[in-house]
Design a protein around this motif. Structure first.
Motif, short mmCIF file in Angstrom:
data_model
loop_
_atom_site.label_atom_id
_atom_site.label_comp_id
_atom_site.label_asym_id
_atom_site.label_seq_id
_atom_site.Cartn_x
_atom_site.Cartn_y
_atom_site.Cartn_z
N MET A 184 0.82 -1.20 0.00
CA MET A 184 0.00 0.00 0.00
C MET A 184 0.86 1.26 0.00
O MET A 184 0.56 2.23 -0.71
CB MET A 184 -0.94 -0.01 1.22
CG MET A 184 -1.85 1.22 1.29
SD MET A 184 -2.88 1.41 -0.19
CE MET A 184 -3.93 -0.05 -0.04
N ALA A 185 1.95 1.23 0.79
CA ALA A 185 2.85 2.40 0.83
C ALA A 185 3.49 2.63 -0.53
O ALA A 185 3.61 3.78 -0.99
CB ALA A 185 3.92 2.19 1.90
N GLY A 186 3.89 1.55 -1.19
CA GLY A 186 4.50 1.69 -2.52
C GLY A 186 3.51 2.18 -3.55
O GLY A 186 3.84 3.00 -4.42
N LEU A 187 2.25 1.71 -3.48
CA LEU A 187 1.23 2.16 -4.41
C LEU A 187 0.94 3.65 -4.24
O LEU A 187 0.83 4.39 -5.23
CB LEU A 187 -0.04 1.34 -4.21
CG LEU A 187 -1.24 1.69 -5.10
CD1 LEU A 187 -0.89 1.48 -6.56
CD2 LEU A 187 -2.47 0.87 -4.70
N LEU A 188 0.84 4.09 -3.00
CA LEU A 188 0.59 5.51 -2.75
C LEU A 188 1.75 6.37 -3.24
O LEU A 188 1.54 7.47 -3.77
CB LEU A 188 0.34 5.75 -1.26
CG LEU A 188 -0.95 5.14 -0.70
CD1 LEU A 188 -1.02 5.36 0.82
CD2 LEU A 188 -2.18 5.75 -1.38
N GLU A 189 2.96 5.87 -3.08
CA GLU A 189 4.12 6.62 -3.56
C GLU A 189 4.11 6.74 -5.08
O GLU A 189 4.39 7.81 -5.64
CB GLU A 189 5.42 5.96 -3.10
CG GLU A 189 6.66 6.72 -3.57
CD GLU A 189 7.95 6.07 -3.07
OE1 GLU A 189 8.51 5.24 -3.81
OE2 GLU A 189 8.37 6.41 -1.96
N HIS A 190 3.77 5.65 -5.77
CA HIS A 190 3.71 5.69 -7.23
C HIS A 190 2.61 6.65 -7.70
O HIS A 190 2.78 7.34 -8.71
CB HIS A 190 3.45 4.29 -7.79
CG HIS A 190 4.69 3.46 -7.92
ND1 HIS A 190 5.36 2.94 -6.83
CD2 HIS A 190 5.40 3.06 -9.01
CE1 HIS A 190 6.41 2.25 -7.24
NE2 HIS A 190 6.46 2.31 -8.55
N ILE A 191 1.51 6.70 -6.97
CA ILE A 191 0.43 7.62 -7.33
C ILE A 191 0.90 9.07 -7.18
O ILE A 191 0.58 9.93 -8.02
CB ILE A 191 -0.81 7.36 -6.46
CG1 ILE A 191 -1.43 6.01 -6.82
CG2 ILE A 191 -1.84 8.47 -6.63
CD1 ILE A 191 -2.59 5.61 -5.94
#
Length: 329
Positions: A184-191
């Motif tokens: 989830m942290a990685g997805l939010l960073e990519h967003i």
């Protein structure tokens, strides 16, 4: 429609071969006509440009062969699904494309989703409240979107949201050593990294969607079946969304198909500005280093991708209006 649609899809798929061949041939001719080649680039980077060294490089890259022979060899390799080797990146072209196609598709589809969703919504509101201050504001904003160069909009967004406010990153797809995208942290960073380039790329197309949707809605509002729906006592909201918007979406879907190719071209500028690791940036590097194999591979893959996506749009159009397939079969 069920009997005509497979034949329609088959005819569209058969069009892929001549289109791909024409694109590859045109790209190859333009690259051969451009001054300089890969040997000149490598010799300039190494600082050694003796005639013997240049001849060795041209022999290594088969640049000393006739242009027709090199092109026929490339086509022969394509029949075996071999896109060649990128000497600048020391990797097969197919591997490079597979590494970069994901980020480009994410950027394109996100930008298209933003432009279509907001553009259609604002176009509906503008048509529904035609002549009011709300219509005037939306029309003015869409005019600004038409007139603003994409690269300038990107630089302004970087200055505002990255330099001054420090809310969003200005370049790249993720931070070095950041969390993987599967978390989830990685997805939010990519967003966070995706927002600025996606908003920049969608800026111009959002204005087009607003204008097309507004015009289509106003045209449908004047038709007889809309007046009949109102006479039956249906609410204005139901008339607008169920009867008017559904028919007004046909030109919007057509516009989406036409924009796919320009989105691919616009991604080159956006990926260069925001250092986005996609096909656009790869294309820029291929042109800069005269990497013909890589450039031909990217253009071939991009053209096939655009044609396939247009085919999907046509299928969606056929479901929205079954008369389309019947008329084309």
């Amino acid at each position: 429609m069920s009997s005509s649609l497979p034949g329609y899809i088959g005819r569209r798929l058969l069009q892929l071969l001549p289109i791909a061949l024409l694109i590859v041939l045109t790209t190859y001719i333009l690259m051969r006509l451009a001054p300089g080649d890969m040997a000149d680039v490598i010799a300039g980077e190494s600082g050694a440009a003796t005639p013997e060294y240049m001849a060795q490089l041209r022999s290594q890259f088969s640049l000393d062969l006739p242009a027709g022979t090199v092109f026929l060899n490339y086509l022969r390799n394509l029949l075996h699904f071999d896109l060649g080797f990128s000497f600048h990146n020391s990797m097969p072209v197919a591997d490079l494309i597979l590494q970069r196609v994901g980020p480009t598709l994410v950027l394109m589809l996100t930008s298209l989703g933003i432009a279509a969703t907001l553009g259609v919504a604002l176009g509906v509101v503008s048509a529904r409240y035609r002549g009011t201050w709300l219509d005037e504001v939306i029309s003015a904003l869409s005019t600004i979107g038409f007139a603003t160069p994409v690269f300038w909009a990107g630089l302004v967004l970087i200055v505002v949201f990255s330099v001054h406010l420090k809310w969003l990153p200005s370049a790249g797809m993720s931070s070095i050593g950041g969390p993987p995208v599967t978390t989830m942290a990685g997805l939010l960073e990519h967003i966070r990294y995706l927002l600025l380039p996606a908003l920049t790329l969608s800026f111009f197309y959002l204005a087009i969607y607003v204008r097309i949707t507004r015009s289509a809605m106003l045209e449908v509002y004047g038709m007889d079946f809309v007046r009949t729906a109102r006479a039956k006592g249906l609410s204005e909201l139901r008339v607008s969304l169920k009867h008017v918007l559904r028919n007004a979406l046909l030109p919007v879907v057509t516009l989406t198909g036409l924009q796919l190719a320009s989105l691919m071209g616009g991604s080159i500028v956006i990926e260069t500005i925001f250092a986005w690791p996609g096909l656009g940036r790869l294309t820029f590097d291929a042109v800069f280093y005269r990497d013909i194999n890589l450039l031909l591979g990217v253009f071939l893959f991009s053209s096939l991708l655009v044609v396939v996506m247009n085919l999907l749009v046509d299928i969606l159009y056929a479901f929205l209006d079954p008369r389309v397939v019947g008329g084309r079969s």
